[in-house]
Write a protein that holds these residues in place. Sequence first.
Motif, PDB file in Angstrom:
ATOM      1  N   TYR A   5       0.943  -1.301   0.078  1.00 48.08           N
ATOM      2  CA  TYR A   5      -0.252  -0.013  -0.061  1.00 48.08           C
ATOM      3  C   TYR A   5       1.013   1.332  -0.056  1.00 48.08           C
ATOM      4  O   TYR A   5       2.089   1.392   0.417  1.00 48.08           O
ATOM      5  CB  TYR A   5      -0.896  -0.104   1.138  1.00 48.08           C
ATOM      6  CG  TYR A   5      -1.783  -1.097   1.063  1.00 48.08           C
ATOM      7  CD1 TYR A   5      -3.285  -0.953   0.910  1.00 48.08           C
ATOM      8  CD2 TYR A   5      -1.284  -2.374   1.941  1.00 48.08           C
ATOM      9  CE1 TYR A   5      -4.216  -2.071   0.855  1.00 48.08           C
ATOM     10  CE2 TYR A   5      -2.259  -3.258   1.832  1.00 48.08           C
ATOM     11  CZ  TYR A   5      -3.723  -3.316   1.520  1.00 48.08           C
ATOM     12  OH  TYR A   5      -4.512  -4.282   1.536  1.00 48.08           O
ATOM     13  N   SER A  29      -3.354   4.485  -1.721  1.00 46.65           N
ATOM     14  CA  SER A  29      -4.075   3.412  -1.015  1.00 46.65           C
ATOM     15  C   SER A  29      -3.593   3.284   0.362  1.00 46.65           C
ATOM     16  O   SER A  29      -2.552   3.407   0.748  1.00 46.65           O
ATOM     17  CB  SER A  29      -3.390   2.237  -1.703  1.00 46.65           C
ATOM     18  OG  SER A  29      -2.031   2.164  -1.811  1.00 46.65           O
ATOM     19  N   ALA A 251       4.841  -0.871   2.838  1.00 49.10           N
ATOM     20  CA  ALA A 251       4.325   0.321   2.480  1.00 49.10           C
ATOM     21  C   ALA A 251       5.339   1.352   2.411  1.00 49.10           C
ATOM     22  O   ALA A 251       6.346   1.264   2.930  1.00 49.10           O
ATOM     23  CB  ALA A 251       3.327   0.732   3.406  1.00 49.10           C
TER      24      ALA A 251
END
Length: 534
Positions: A5, A29, A251
């Motif tokens: 993400y 996201s 991430a």
Amino acid sequence: MKASYDAVIIGSGFGGAITAYRLAQAGRSVAILEQGRRWKKQEYPRTVGQTSQAAFWQERTNGFLEYRAFKNIDVIQGVGVGGGSLHYFNVNLRAPARVVDRWPAPLTRAQLDPYYELAEDNLESRALSPPSLRVLPPRTAAFMAAAQASGGKPQLTPIAVYTGPDRTNRGGVAQSACVYCGNCMLGCHVHAKNSLDITYIAAAERRYGAEVHALHKVEAIRPATGGGYHVDFQVLAEERRTPVERGSVQAGKVIVAAGALGSTELLLRCRDQLGTLPRLSPTLGTRFSGNGDMLFAGAWSTRDAIDPAQGPSITAVVDCSTEEHAIHVEDLGFPDPMFWMLEGLLPPGRGGVRRALALAGRYLARSLGLGRATSRVTDQLGAFLAGGRANHFLPYLGMGTDAGDGQLRLRDGALDVVWSHRKSRRMFRQMEDAMRRISAQTGGEYVTSFLWRWPSRKLLTAHPLGGAVMGADEGQGVVDHAGQVWNYPGLYVTDGASIPSALSVNPSLTIAAVAERAAAWMLYGRERAAGDPV
């Protein structure tokens, strides 16, 4: 869950929910990892039995209240989607400028004000306006009258409680007006409380596609090759705190927002046990504060009935600050299950034994067919219940600028809090002096917290702060003014762990403002400007 993400957020309290919303709103996201479960409004505990069996986060149950006991201080905190907002008392006050302007970071109260305003608007925080056909609760009126008579200037405090007609809120959630049940601490079964799960989080999910992964407990953060971070987690069972599987997600940005204790513990593990973040500041774990909380003190045997469980749990505040310390005192209500337990523990009040014996005698006589046929046991029952002592108790929540000199550390693999009241005793004396003055005006007697009495001198805080605080450099703090961790670009702390001192007011709104500001700097590298999304 996807493999990666733009942002992974650890925790869903004020620091996590707000950054999740802002990043998702900007098209990023986003995944929120929350170790607690998601609660439906009909699932919140209401009876004494339900409260004892389902409300607390412990080995056998995934409740939303965690009570942690340490040597000199206890901590109560929230666990679940929405974090502390599930059980907090709705209060949204701005921290005094005299407090914020002393933080060891280039940040002032004036810089925070636009973010305070933004959070107030999204939480719809305002002074209590009684729902239709209701008036201010007796506790509110009694507190404000006593505080004013003692020389103070009490005010209705802004609270995130809805009191209007049934509606669908901005997050797309059905809401009804507050019913004055007093169960704010045990979750709001009518969704009148503007908790994070039905405001920021609901909007982030429904409007912008953010994902919430409940029962995901983060174990480690590791830098990823080429930038960003890996976040390792356990997936917990629905009914118990038992790991059922493990996983990892990547991430570009990781926001740590697991609360002052949770965030600091995670970072300590990463630095000192796992070695995944070895360059974290040496100040990690320092400047812990209980926000100067004094719970369970109050005015006892008040002249008038208080009915302390009626209405939102906090409704009014009075500034009792001195030249040395910022101090605020609020009225305080607890849920009915707590007051029933309190009533059962108390010795009978004046005439209580006589009333109990008279009631028992009347009931026995009628059971044997004796006495007048018109005799009604309910006459005596009413007189007996009228002596309820908890109904003449006005509880307080005091908050003040304690020394903020506690330390969070790992000991034998577990988090420990090293805290002493020694350097904060003068502040607490000043706070109790103010409480005594208010109590005298109620016609009652001031009683201190049962935890604070000699020889224990212990306190309970619902507002733990510090451990990974802001600082102008890594020698003064773990994160910079915008929450980014020194030496680790893309890693942030945006919750109570980053607050460098006691605030003397409920911290929720300040944490919200700090998170709103951190999100702006993540997205724009600057303060918010006209035209930025609200």
